[in-house]
Enzyme design. Structure first.
Site, short mmCIF file in Angstrom:
data_model
loop_
_atom_site.label_atom_id
_atom_site.label_comp_id
_atom_site.label_asym_id
_atom_site.label_seq_id
_atom_site.Cartn_x
_atom_site.Cartn_y
_atom_site.Cartn_z
N HIS A 472 -67.89 -14.33 47.32
CA HIS A 472 -68.34 -13.70 48.57
C HIS A 472 -69.82 -13.34 48.50
O HIS A 472 -70.61 -13.71 49.38
CB HIS A 472 -67.51 -12.46 48.84
N GLU A 473 -70.20 -12.59 47.48
CA GLU A 473 -71.59 -12.15 47.39
C GLU A 473 -72.54 -13.33 47.22
O GLU A 473 -73.67 -13.31 47.70
CB GLU A 473 -71.76 -11.15 46.24
N HIS A 476 -73.72 -14.64 50.46
CA HIS A 476 -74.93 -13.98 50.96
C HIS A 476 -76.17 -14.56 50.28
O HIS A 476 -77.20 -14.78 50.92
CB HIS A 476 -74.87 -12.48 50.66
N HIS A 479 -77.18 -17.71 51.79
CA HIS A 479 -77.84 -17.48 53.08
C HIS A 479 -79.33 -17.24 52.85
O HIS A 479 -80.18 -17.77 53.58
CB HIS A 479 -77.19 -16.27 53.76
#
Length: 685
Positions: A472-473, A476, A479
């Protein structure tokens, strides 16, 4: 004399770093350097804006908006370092500086955002943006600046601006106090254990970690430290029911009494936010926040949340019935501190999934390199090369250089994965350098987790939840690393709060993707792959616990909304009673399923950027679940899919409307049904 020249001669922040990708030279940076650079950086940016305003020329895009984008370089460098240190390696001196700087920074921001002359120039550029020959990204930049200033109070009169400045300074101080209280209260709430027999259920490495935590604080015996949410991982394993109760009560009681009591702090924050919203022309703080979101209105948020409550409550009650039956065999009347323990028993009995035993297949470095990095290479062509010659801000931090499929430079990725004293709980991504063609910068991003490190000489093993958190992290991080914009205002994760979680949630899908899982899920001692039968059992057990998980999340989300739907005249009374009444009114009050975060340790909304926005996770999950379907429909882990997702969505950051970026990938608006099926809120189909 320039501000940079006014800094002490040895301040490494005075000029851009000469390290690769402008990585801050952490080894030479002290807290005093940060403090000095923050103060000097604010003064320098104020002078830069004053020079902009002194121009006799008519305001243009270049002379006003681009000039603002270029301003504050020293301040940005200082904040990028100090802000990350405050979350990752806090010390008494750092907290002292943070308390000093917070109100000054709020005043500095207000001095810019509430400057009538500066807003007049932005307003003038905004008025002619469609006829000034600007490209689409430039038009959006003008619109974003204009909205930022309007929502910050630029249209207020003198008295309104003065009061807003007072409110912002008080809120800055209170948010700092809330965060510091929580960190100190969480450390103080760690549960001491004298006898190793009480730790029955934990494995040898977890017991060793508890012993090491006690030793680090100069204590005898063992210490069970707490993570940020209500649910503590050890509750699923500890066989000693009395110790489970102690850990649970320590968790839910954090920062709710004594020296670090956050109850009055939270109430005061909510009241001041309500007053500020009314001053700015909004009914509530939630309405103010949603003015700059993809949801747009509180009504839209309410409709989504309320539609999920009945099924979530029913699912949680069905799970509770199964747990009560199992607990009764032990002569136990099920309580909140028993839920995780018996839930694991159900998972093991019904689905043959022993989540504790799974850790042997999830060694941190292998998950990272052969799982997370490999998926990113297969999808996006990114390659990660260790850079041991580059130092992080703490010995735990490691650095990788990122290149694209053609060997071109992308940026740097930093990993800080271990829990320690002075590090706030949870997991997050942030940036040290934002990508920008205007400034000629490439991204430098960092992921933080709070994994318990293994004893010296042993590999660190992850739980399945921690594996998902790492993926999940890293979403980011992708991104940020994929950013390809001109203006730093749009770089990477600079998107609305209720959109920012979407790409990271999508990246979780690769954690159990067969081709990825088979590559990294190897037994730490034998190198055997995770058996196919176990993978099938994990998939079969996917919906078990969704009732609890959805209900605890909704309870926290609705609590956030309750605090931020207050109006200036509302009476709160006891914050604990306010919380109880809010949960009951929303239909999510449960003795067995407390909110994922209670008021006194709800850092996201009282000391973070998620006030009135904690709904964002599930709002983004609608987009995420539908995008997962898109990947599957198009063959899954294929470079063509990754390229499309990166080019149409990740790379554009905030430079286009986020829902337009979603439609550019999906070809239509989002369908909520994949999310409802994922969470067991609708029939599978």
């Amino acid at each position: 004399m320039s501000t940079a020249e006014a800094l002490s001669a040895d301040n490494p922040l005075a000029t851009p770093s000469d390290l690769p990708f402008r990585l801050p030279p952490f080894a030479g940076i002290t807290l005093e350097h940060c403090r000095e650079a923050l103060l000097a950086g604010m003064a320098e940016q104020r002078r830069e804006v004053d020079a902009l305003l002194a121009s006799a020329e008519e305001p243009t895009f270049e002379s006003t908006v681009v000039a603002l984008e270029r301003s504050g370089a020293l301040l940005d460098r200082a904040w990028s370092v100090f802000g990350n240190l405050s979350s990752s390696v806090a010390t008494p001196r750092l907290r002292e500086i943070e308390r000093e700087i917070a109100p000054l920074a709020a005043a500095h921001d207000d001095a810019l955002r509430l400057d009538p002359a500066l807003f007049a120039r932005i307003d003038a550029v905004h008025a002619v943006r469609e006829t000034a020959g600007l490209d689409a990204e430039q038009v959006r930049l003008v619109e974003r600046y204009h909205l930022d200033f309007v929502l910050a109070g630029a249209r207020l009169d003198d008295a309104g601006r003065a009061r807003l400045g007072e409110l912002n300074q008080q809120l800055s101080e209170l948010s700092t106090t809330f965060g510091q209280n929580l960190q100190l209260a969480t450390e103080a709430a760690a549960v001491r254990v004298a006898d190793a027999a009480e730790l029955d259920g934990l494995d040898d490495e977890e017991v060793a970690a508890a012993a090491r935590a006690a030793t680090d604080r100069g204590l005898e015996g063992y210490l069970l430290t707490l993570v940020l949410p209500t649910g503590q991982p050890v509750l699923a394993k500890l066989r000693d029911r009395e110790l489970r109760r102690r850990v649970f009560e320590a968790s839910v009681g954090r920062a709710s009494a004594g020296e670090h009591d956050n109850r009055p702090v939270a109430e005061r924050i909510a009241r001041l936010r309500a007053e500020r919203a009314r001053l700015l022309g909004f009914a509530t703080h939630a309405d103010l926040v949603l003015a700059d979101s993809t949801a747009r209105t509180t009504g839209a948020v309410d409709a989504m949340l309320r539609s999920m409550v009945p099924a979530s409550v029913a699912n949680a009650e069905a799970e509770a019935a199964a747990l009560r039956e199992l607990a009764a065999r032990d002569g136990v009347e099920l309580a909140a501190w028993d839920w995780a323990f018996y839930s694991e028993r159900v998972r093991a009995e019904r689905y043959a999934v022993d989540t504790t035993a799974l850790r042997s297949w999830f060694e941190l470095d292998r998950v990272l390199v052969d799982g997370v990095f490999r998926a990113a290479e297969l999808l996006y062509g990114f390659r990660f090369t260790p850079r041991p010659d580059l130092a992080g801000y703490h010995p735990d931090v490691r650095v990788w250089e990122v290149t694209d499929a053609d060997g071109g430079e992308v940026g740097l990725y930093l990993g800080d994965f271990f829990a320690r004293e002075g590090k706030r709980g949870g997991a997050w991504m942030s940036s040290f350098v934002r990508q920008s063609r205007l400034l000629g910068t490439s991204p430098v991003v960092v992921n933080n987790l709070n994994v318990t490190p293994a004893p010296a000489g042993r590999p660190t093993l992850l739980t399945l939840d921690e594996v998902n958190t790492l993926f999940h992290e890293f979403g980011h991080a992708l991104h940020g690393l994929s950013s390809a914009v001109t203006y730093p205002r749009f770089a990477g994760t600079a998107v609305p709060r209720d959109f920012v979680e979407f790409p990271s949630q999508v990246n979780e899908m690769w954690a159990l993707w067969p081709e990825v899982l088979a590559h990294y899920a190897r037994h730490v001692d034998t190198d055997e792959p995770l058996p196919a039968s176990v993978v099938e059992a994990i998939d079969a057990a996917r919906l078990w616990g969704e009732g609890f998980g959805t209900l605890e999340y909704l309870a926290a989300t609705l609590l956030d909304q309750a605090w931020h739907r207050l109006t200036p005249g509302d009476e709160v009374g006891d914050p604990v009673e306010f919380e109880r009444a809010a949960l009951a009114e929303a239909g999510v009050a449960s003795e067995l399923v407390p909110p994922r975060y209670r008021t006194t340790y709800f850092q996201h909304v009282f000391a973070g950027g998620y006030s009135a926005g904690y709904y964002s996770y599930i709002w983004s999950e609608v987009l995420d679940a539908d995008t997962v379907e898109w990947f599957k429909e198009n063959g899954g882990l294929r470079r063509e899919n990754g390229d499309a997702f990166r080019e149409r969505l990740l790379s554009v950051g905030g430079s286009v409307d986020p829902l337009e970026a979603f439609r550019a990938v999906r070809g239509r608006d989002a369908d909520p049904m994949p999310l409802l099926r994922r969470r067991g809120l609708a029939p599978a189909g």
